[in-house]
Structures are given as structure tokens and as C-alpha cells.
Design a protein around this motif. Structure first.
Motif, PDB file in Angstrom:
ATOM      1  N   ALA A   1      -9.410   8.979  -5.420  1.00 11.50           N
ATOM      2  CA  ALA A   1      -9.354   9.497  -4.056  1.00 11.50           C
ATOM      3  C   ALA A   1     -10.756   9.696  -3.488  1.00 11.50           C
TER       4      ALA A   1
ATOM      5  N   ARG B   1       0.833  -1.209   0.000  1.00 11.14           N
ATOM      6  CA  ARG B   1       0.000   0.000   0.000  1.00 11.14           C
ATOM      7  C   ARG B   1       0.862   1.251   0.000  1.00 11.14           C
ATOM      8  N   ARG B   2       1.967   1.227   0.731  1.00 10.74           N
ATOM      9  CA  ARG B   2       2.891   2.365   0.714  1.00 10.74           C
ATOM     10  C   ARG B   2       3.410   2.619  -0.694  1.00 10.74           C
TER      11      ARG B   2
ATOM     12  N   HIS C   1       0.857   6.903  -6.515  1.00  6.25           N
ATOM     13  CA  HIS C   1      -0.263   7.829  -6.677  1.00  6.25           C
ATOM     14  C   HIS C   1       0.219   9.272  -6.566  1.00  6.25           C
TER      15      HIS C   1
ATOM     16  N   GLN D   1       1.876   1.811  -3.495  1.00  7.29           N
ATOM     17  CA  GLN D   1       0.788   2.366  -4.285  1.00  7.29           C
ATOM     18  C   GLN D   1       0.577   3.847  -3.977  1.00  7.29           C
ATOM     19  N   SER D   2       0.684   4.200  -2.696  1.00 11.12           N
ATOM     20  CA  SER D   2       0.519   5.606  -2.310  1.00 11.12           C
ATOM     21  C   SER D   2       1.606   6.465  -2.937  1.00 11.12           C
TER      22      SER D   2
END
Length: 882
Positions: free
Chosen positions: A683, A630-631, A637, A633-634
Motif C-alpha cells: 500500500a 483490479r477490483r 487485498h 485484486q483489491s
């Protein structure tokens, strides 16, 4: 613990024994070096034996200044000098000479001060004195006779270790080399019957004679009885028997003659090379050792103060002074490698001596083996091995003598201590190529050499490989370091040579590639390729036909079909097993260990503890892996958002991203907008999921849309935008009106919020009030619309004055929209156009009187009546003329 042992020629030596031995050797070396260490001096100049050390250089005695010295040095001054080596390659170069001289009548060894000056040296002419300065000196301490301190020659701080180790290696090298020379020749065989070798040979001879007697008896028995050997065999064997009988009894002297011939040829070759050496350097005696390793080691360790022992010219010593300490880097690896090589050669030569002795002893049995056809092969092996052992001495003499001659020539023409060391290495090169001579000398010695020097585990090869690796590392590090233009001449020259080599190799590869390219474009290559492709096509056709035949057989042949079904069933079983294993693994990652195989003997709490010890770490790591994913992906992003925003707001970036395409910048901008909108949608979707998960009602959604936290939901830009969209998309007109009054729609407000609000309103045509028109929504998007209660009142006023409220529209509006409309008219009635108010009053009245519209009023009626009450003083518009 396992007892690891290593097979060696001396038996099995355990790992711990080797470690203890190495530790003891290291401790002894440190102890000796510590006891032999000397104090460090702090003055500008120090004495190192008879040499003077100043800075990083060694100065040796040059002479005493005469009257009228051309260098301006006072008469009677003792002069010490150091000349920088020349790297220009010129035939008559100008070098830099550094001189240190002492006042007349002062003993240099006890002086506390001296004068330093640098000159340009061309031939024997000194000119251009520069850098004259006074330096301090450390008086030379009285040294014990026969000793030389060397640790102060090295500024890197480990001279106290290097000195004793180098002296030990050098002395050991000279001693082993002398021992090796004694093993080259075999001692002549003595004919005395009291000699131990003769007595051992006589025992073997008696055994051989007994074999001959047995052989004669077999021949006589066969001749008499016609049993055993035929007449042909007897006639064939009888001459051999006679010859072998003679050779057995004289085999001792045959071996003696062969050994003498080997020694004579070996010594003759050696004498030839010695004679050539004497013609080159003079007859210092029939000995190769003009410059010993001990003397050259002493010269380096003493900083160049015992030059007489080396036999090197004074000019070479002066030219190399100051770099003598650096020569230790070259001396130690060569000395260590050569020392190990000599040890290997020594053991091989000793084995050779023993083998020759054994061959002499068993020579009678070898000649007996010559007698019978089935045993003749053993005689051939004995003869081959004996010839190999004896030929080795002349072969070694040729290689050894040639390398000695070449080494002496290099030493006599040396202009630096490094060249002298190179000459010394050339002199002992034959011992390093001993494995090659062993290969040429037969399989037995080669095996002995292999035991001592295995290519993968031998001492010589390991040492050589280690030295090569260290050399390559140092070379790569030196070449990767920026060079000083005024210094590092040798490094620049070395790097230039390497660049030239790389250039040659690069051009060679490029030209070879061009040759390949030309060949690829030739007609001949095309024809060959066509033929090869045709062959491949024919082969593919054959393979496909065979495969088709095989597949067809599965339909008609029961045995083939059975094989196919078995293979497919086995594959399916394998897939099922893999799927079960993967499913178990996913359950473990989820924290469920119900399918873990239970070890035997575990039950109750012990089993639970075991399962937890397997499940918990895996489950936790699965969570950690998800967090890190997830980090990632963040981060991706944020990267997309930053890139899109930068591309959207910078024309230069758009043009750069567009490249050579005329429309590339437009596509780049479109890409940026698309990515930005996609990121915003993602978002908002994520924020909307949070709102729904938190069960936020309409009131809470309105608070979030207006920028206030609600419950456990914290306010962020994404949360607020998601709430704005939910309010604008819903059917609660009161909330839409409330949001329009409280949302910051000014230019300084959040543009994303304005755009999201308007887009949601445009899609919600069913619940959107009539007074919220497209012009008003576009003004909100651009940030030019009035906000607050006044802004919404003005919006309603503009709609009324535009005569947008027909009776049909009025009865279709939400009651909250009509309520808000009544409030706006009541507050701002005086500001309205009277004609517009009169028209509105008439239309409301029509809605009341029209039965079709009246039935649709419902809850809208009170709010329309409130408007009619407010407009009670407003007259109806006049009826149109007939």
C-alpha cells in the motif's frame, strides 16, 4: 428465409404449415373448452353430477339412515361418504370415514345446508365421531339430459380445458382400438373369379405362364442345337420347371390356405384367452371391452358419479372418492401415449394388410423366380415376407390376449381408481410394444414402423421421453420438499422406497469396491501387474530404441534430415504467424488498429468508420477487463488484511489455524504479521508512486506527512504513511524536527504511522540528529513519548544531560539539528542540570580551539556560537586535579 421442411410418409410438410395447424388446433380446443365451461361456486359444498364435492374430496351416495342408526344420524337422512385410503398395510386397518348427511325429507340436490362428521371405520363399524359441523350447500342446477359437468371437480382452475380434451382423447382411443382389432385378421381370400383380387392375380399368372413357355422353348432349343443349356442343366431345371408351372397356377389357393391357417390360429389363441377371461370375470360376451376408456374418463371427469358405466365395485369407488380428480394426472399421460401408440399400430396393421394383398397378387411371379438359380433369392424373400406377415397375427394374439387377461384381473381386484387406470394401461400394452413385434416380423414392416416411430424423432418415443422427464422432475421436486408428519403418507412411503433402493445400490457399490480392493491385494493380481509392468517396460525400451534410431537417421540420412528440417521450419512459420496474430490483438486492445485488414471497397471516412467500429469496442472491453481485474485484486487485498488482523488479535483463531501442530499457532501468528506487513508495504509503495507521479516537493511532502492535502494529492492513511517515510528517510533535518513536533505520536494516534516513522529514522543514521536516540524511538513506537515542541525539547535536554555531545559529535551534526538544539536550550536553560551545561560549554569551546575540528565547523559555527552566548553565565567546569 430458409424453407425448412420435414420428410414424412405423406410428403414434404413445411414448418409453417405445421405451426399453423398446431395453432388452429389449440385455438379450436380453447374455443370448445370455453363454450363448455361452467360457473364457479362459492358455497362449502357443490354438486358435481351425482357426487358431492366438499373441500378437496368427492363424496358419493352411501345410503339412507335407518331407525336407530349406530352413527347417531337421524332416520331418513340421505348420507354421502368419502373414505381415506389405507397406507398402513395392515390386514384389518382402521380408516378415516367422512360423512355428509341431509335432514330427513330434504332433497339433497336442492338443500342449502348439511351436516359433516368424521368417523373411525373398521370393517363396517363406525366409531369415534369427531368434527361435527354444519356446512352450506349450493343447490344443484338442472342439467341437460345426457350431459355431465366436470370442470368443478378440479380446483386448479383449468377443468374447463381438461374436460373436453380428455373426453375427445378417450372417445378417439376407444374408436381407434376397435378399428385396430379389425385389422388383426386378414379377410379370407375369395375364390370367385369376379373378385378384384382374383382378377389381379390372374393377370400376374398369365405373365408367369408366358415365362414358362419361353423357358420350355429355351430347353427345346438347347436340346436340339446343343447351344445354351447343357444336358446337366436341362436335367436339373426340368423338374423345377414342372413344379413351378403347377405352383404358379394354384398359387392363389396356396396363399388362401396360408391366410386361413393364420386366421384360424390367431382366433383360436384369442378364444383361449377370452375363455380364461370369462372364467375369471363372467361371460359378458365375446368382447374385451368391459371397461372402456370413455367410461373411465367420464367417471374421473364427473368426480365419480357415473360408476355404473365402469363396471367397478362400489367399495373401490367409495375408497377412491375424493381422489378421483387427482387420477386425472395419471390418466392423461397414459391416455395420450396409448392413443399415439394405437395410431402407430393402426398404420402398421393397415400396411400389413396391403402387403399381404400385394404378395398374393405377385405370387405367380414369385414361383417363376423359383425356377432359375439366379432369381431364386427373390422367391425366398417373397416366402419369408409372406410368412412374417401371416405369423404376426398369432404372435399379436398371444401378447394381446395375455395383457388383456392381466389387465382385467387388475381391474377386478382394484381398490382405487388409480389401480383401474393401471389395469387399462396393461390391457393396451401390446400396442406400445408393436416395434418389438415389428422387429420380429421382418425388415419391411420394421422400416414402416421406423418411419412412423423413429427412435429419435418418433411420436411414441418422444411422448414417452417427455412423460418420463416430467415424471422424474415431479418426483425429484416432491422428494426435495419437506414432508408433513401427519400427512403425505404416500410421499413418505415413496421416499422410503427410494431411500431403500439407494441404500441397496450404495452397499452394492461399496461391496464391489471391496471386492476390487481384495483382488488388488491378492498375489495373483500382483503377479499379473508385475507381468503387465514388465511388458510395458519392454515396450518402452523398444519404442525408445526405435525413436533413437529415427533421431540418428536425421544425422546421417539426407532425406530424413530434410523431412525434419521441413517440419521444424513449418512449425517455426506457424509460431511466427501465431505471434503476429497475438501482437495484432494486443495492439487492438491498446486502441491501435493499423494492422486491421481493410475490406475491399472501403476508403476514406468509410474505412475509418469501419476500423473504429472494430477497434473501439475491443479497446474499451480491454479497459473494462483491466478494471475488473483490479477490483478482484483489491478485494483479495482487503480479504488478506481482514484475515490477518483477525488472526493477529485473536488467540482462539491462531490456535484453530494452527491445527494439531504444537507450534502451529505461532506459525499462524507469524503468517498474519507477515501478510500484514506485506500488505502495508504494498500500500505504501502504491501511495509513494502517486506522490512521485504528482511531483510533490519537500514542503508538500511534509504537509502530506502531517495529514494535510497538497495539490491534487488527497490525504489517505497510505498517502500520509508514504510521506512520513519520505521525510524521515531524507536528509532534511528541519523537516524531521518539524514532523516530530507535529506528528501525533500519542497512543490514540495511528500506530502504523508511528512505526513507519521510527523504522525510517533508524535506517537514516546519517541525517538522524544525535538527540533522537533508540530509547526515544522505541518510546515513539510504543506511543509513550511526549509530542509537540515540548516533547522535542525534552528529548534534547535528556541527550545533553546524558553528556552525549562530544566535540566530534557536535561538528558532525546537521546545522538544523544544532539550530533546534540552541532553541531548546534557550527556552529551557533554567531546567537543565548546570553540570551538563558546563560540560557542553567546554566541549563547544574545545571544538572551536581544536584546529582539526575547527575546520569542519562551517555553517555549524553560528549555531554553536548562539549556544555559547546562551551559556555565557555558565562557568567552565574545573580542570581535573593533576
Amino acid at each position: 428465409m430458409w424453407d425448412l421442411r420435414i420428410a414424412t410418409p405423406f410428403g414434404r410438410i413445411s414448418k409453417w404449415s405445421m405451426m399453423i395447424f398446431a395453432a388452429a388446433l389449440l385455438a379450436a380446443s380453447f374455443a370448445i373448452a370455453f363454450l363448455a365451461s361452467t360457473p364457479v361456486h362459492a358455497a362449502d359444498g357443490q354438486w358435481n353430477g351425482d357426487a358431492l364435492q366438499y373441500g378437496q374430496n368427492q363424496y358419493t351416495f352411501v345410503g339412507t339412515a335407518a331407525a336407530g342408526d349406530s352413527r347417531g344420524i337421524p332416520e331418513g337422512s340421505k348420507i354421502y361418504g368419502y373414505v381415506e385410503p389405507d397406507t398402513s398395510g395392515a390386514s384389518n386397518p382402521t380408516k378415516k370415514a367422512h360423512l355428509i348427511y341431509f335432514a330427513p325429507g330434504v332433497d339433497p340436490g336442492q338443500a342449502t345446508a348439511a351436516t359433516y362428521t368424521a368417523y373411525d371405520l373398521n370393517g363396517a363399524t363406525y366409531s369415534n365421531p369427531t368434527g361435527k359441523t354444519s356446512i352450506t350447500m349450493e343447490p344443484r342446477a338442472a342439467a341437460s339430459e345426457g350431459t355431465t359437468s366436470c370442470d368443478s371437480s378440479f380446483t386448479f382452475g383449468v377443468g374447463w380445458i381438461i374436460c373436453p380434451i380428455t373426453n375427445f382423447f378417450a372417445s378417439a382411443m376407444d374408436w381407434l382400438f376397435n378399428v385396430l382389432a379389425g385389422f388383426l385378421a386378414v379377410r379370407p381370400v375369395q375364390s370367385s373369379q369376379e373378385n378384384a383380387l382374383y382378377r389381379a392375380w390372374s393377370v400376374m399368372r398369365n405373365f408367369a405362364n408366358v415365362a414358362f413357355v419361353i423357358g420350355f422353348l429355351i430347353i427345346i432349343y438347347s436340346q436340339i442345337t446343343n447351344i445354351g443349356l447343357s444336358n446337366y442343366d436341362i436335367k436339373k431345371m426340368l423338374p423345377r420347371l414342372i413344379i413351378a408351372a403347377v405352383l404358379v397356377n394354384i398359387s392363389y389357393w396356396i396363399c388362401s390356405i396360408a391366410i386361413d391357417i393364420s386366421n384360424i390360429i390367431g382366433y383360436s389363441i384369442q378364444d383361449i384367452f377370452i375363455s380364461m377371461r370369462n372364467n375369471l370375470v363372467g361371460g359378458e360376451g365375446n368382447n374385451w371391452d368391459l371397461v372402456s376408456w370413455k367410461s373411465i374418463g367420464g367417471f374421473i371427469l364427473s368426480g365419480g358419479t357415473i360408476a355404473a358405466a365402469t363396471g367397478i365395485g362400489g367399495f373401490a369407488l367409495l375408497a377412491s372418492a375424493g381422489t378421483v380428480g387427482g387420477a386425472l394426472y395419471m390418466l392423461l399421460p397414459i391416455l395420450l401415449g396409448v392413443l399415439i401408440a394405437v395410431l402407430v399400430a393402426l398404420m402398421v396393421m393397415a400396411a400389413r394388410q396391403a402387403i399381404i394383398t400385394i404378395l398374393v397378387i405377385i405370387s405367380p411371379l414369385a414361383f417363376v423366380a423359383y425356377l432359375l438359380p439366379n432369381t431364386e433369392k427373390y422367391f425366398e424373400k417373397w416366402k419369408s415376407l409372406g410368412m412374417t406377415m401371416l405369423v404376426m397375427f398369432p404372435m399379436f394374439s398371444i401378447v394381446f390376449g395375455g395383457s388383456q387377461l392381466a389387465g382385467i384381473a387388475i381391474i377386478q381386484n382394484a381398490d382405487s381408481i388409480n389401480t383401474v387406470i393401471l389395469g387399462m394401461a396393461v390391457q393396451v400394452a401390446p400396442v406400445a410394444i408393436t416395434p418389438l413385434l415389428l422387429k420380429l416380423s421382418g425388415s419391411l414392416l420394421a422400416r414402416i414402423g421406423g418411419i412412423i416411430n423413429n427412435p429419435s424423432r418418433g411420436l411414441i418415443d418422444r411422448t414417452r421421453n417427455f412423460a418420463n422427464e416430467r415424471r422424474d422432475q415431479r418426483k425429484a421436486k416432491a422428494w426435495a420438499t419437506p414432508l408433513n408428519r401427519r400427512r403425505d403418507a404416500f410421499a413418505r412411503a415413496s421416499r422410503g422406497i427410494d431411500n431403500k433402493r439407494r441404500e441397496r445400490e450404495g452397499w452394492q457399490k461399496a461391496n464391489e469396491a471391496m471386492v476390487d480392493a481384495n483382488w488388488a491385494n491378492s498375489q495373483v493380481n500382483s503377479d499379473i501387474q508385475q507381468r503387465a509392468l514388465q511388458a510395458a517396460s519392454v515396450k518402452d525400451t523398444g519404442d525408445n530404441l526405435a525413436q533413437r534410431r529415427f533421431e540418428a537417421s536425421k544425422l546421417t540420412n539426407a532425406a530424413m534430415q530434410d523431412l525434419d528440417l521441413n517440419a521444424r521450419a513449418a512449425k517455426l512459420d506457424l509460431d511466427v504467424s501465431k505471434a503476429r496474430v497475438e501482437a495484432n490483438w494486443e495492439e487492438l486492445k491498446a486502441g491501435d488498429g493499423r494492422n486491421i485488414v481493410q475490406p475491399a471497397g472501403l476508403a476514406g471516412s468509410a474505412l475509418a468508420t469501419y476500423i473504429a467500429s472494430r477497434v473501439d469496442p475491443i479497446s474499451q472491453n480491454a479497459i473494462n477487463a483491466g478494471i475488473e481485474a483490479r477490483r478482484e485484486q483489491s478485494a483479495e487485498h482487503v480479504q488478506k488484511r481482514v484475515f490477518s488482523e483477525a488472526l493477529e488479535n485473536n488467540i482462539a483463531l491462531q490456535q484453530a489455524a494452527g491445527g494439531i501442530d504444537a507450534n502451529g499457532s505461532q506459525r499462524a501468528l507469524a503468517y498474519a504479521l507477515k501478510e500484514r506487513h506485506s500488505a502495508r508495504r504494498e500500500a505504501v509503495d502504491n501511495a509513494n508512486s502517486i506522490i512521485e507521479h504528482s511531483n510533490v516537493d519537500d514542503r508538500g511532502t511534509l504537509e502530506l506527512a502531517e495529514g494535510r492535502a497538497f495539490g491534487n494529492v488527497q490525504i489517505t492513511d497510505d498517502i500520509q504513511e508514504a510521506a512520513i517515510i519520505k521525510v524521515a528517510s531524507a536528509g532534511n533535518v528541519n523537516n524531521i524536527n518539524h514532523l516530530m513536533e507535529n506528528l501525533d505520536i500519542s497512543p490514540s494516534g495511528n500506530e502504523n504511522h508511528r512505526i513507519a516513522f521510527v523504522e525510517a529514522l533508524k535506517k537514516n543514521s546519517a541525517a538522524r540528529p544525535k538527540y533522537v536516540g533508540f530509547a526515544r524511538m522505541n518510546a515513539i513506537t510504543q506511543g509513550v513519548a511526549d509530542g509537540g515542541v515540548e516533547g522535542l525539547d525534552n528529548m534534547i535536554k535528556s541527550t545533553v544531560e546524558a553528556l552525549k555531545f562530544s566535540p566530534e559529535v557536535l561538528v558532525s551534526q546537521d546545522q538544523d539539528a544544532l539550530k533546534r538544539m540552541a532553541e531548546a536550550i534557550s527556552r529551557n536553560k533554567a531546567q537543565y542540570d548546570p553540570v551538563a551545561l558546563s560540560d557542553l560549554k567546554k566541549r563547544i569551546d574545545t571544538a572551536f580551539k581544536d584546529e582539526r575540528l575547527n575546520v569542519r565547523l562551517g555553517e555549524r559555527r553560528p549555531h554553536l556560537e548562539t549556544i555559547m552566548s546562551t551559556l555565557s553565565d555558565v562557568p567552565f567546569p574545573p580542570d581535573p586535579a593533576p
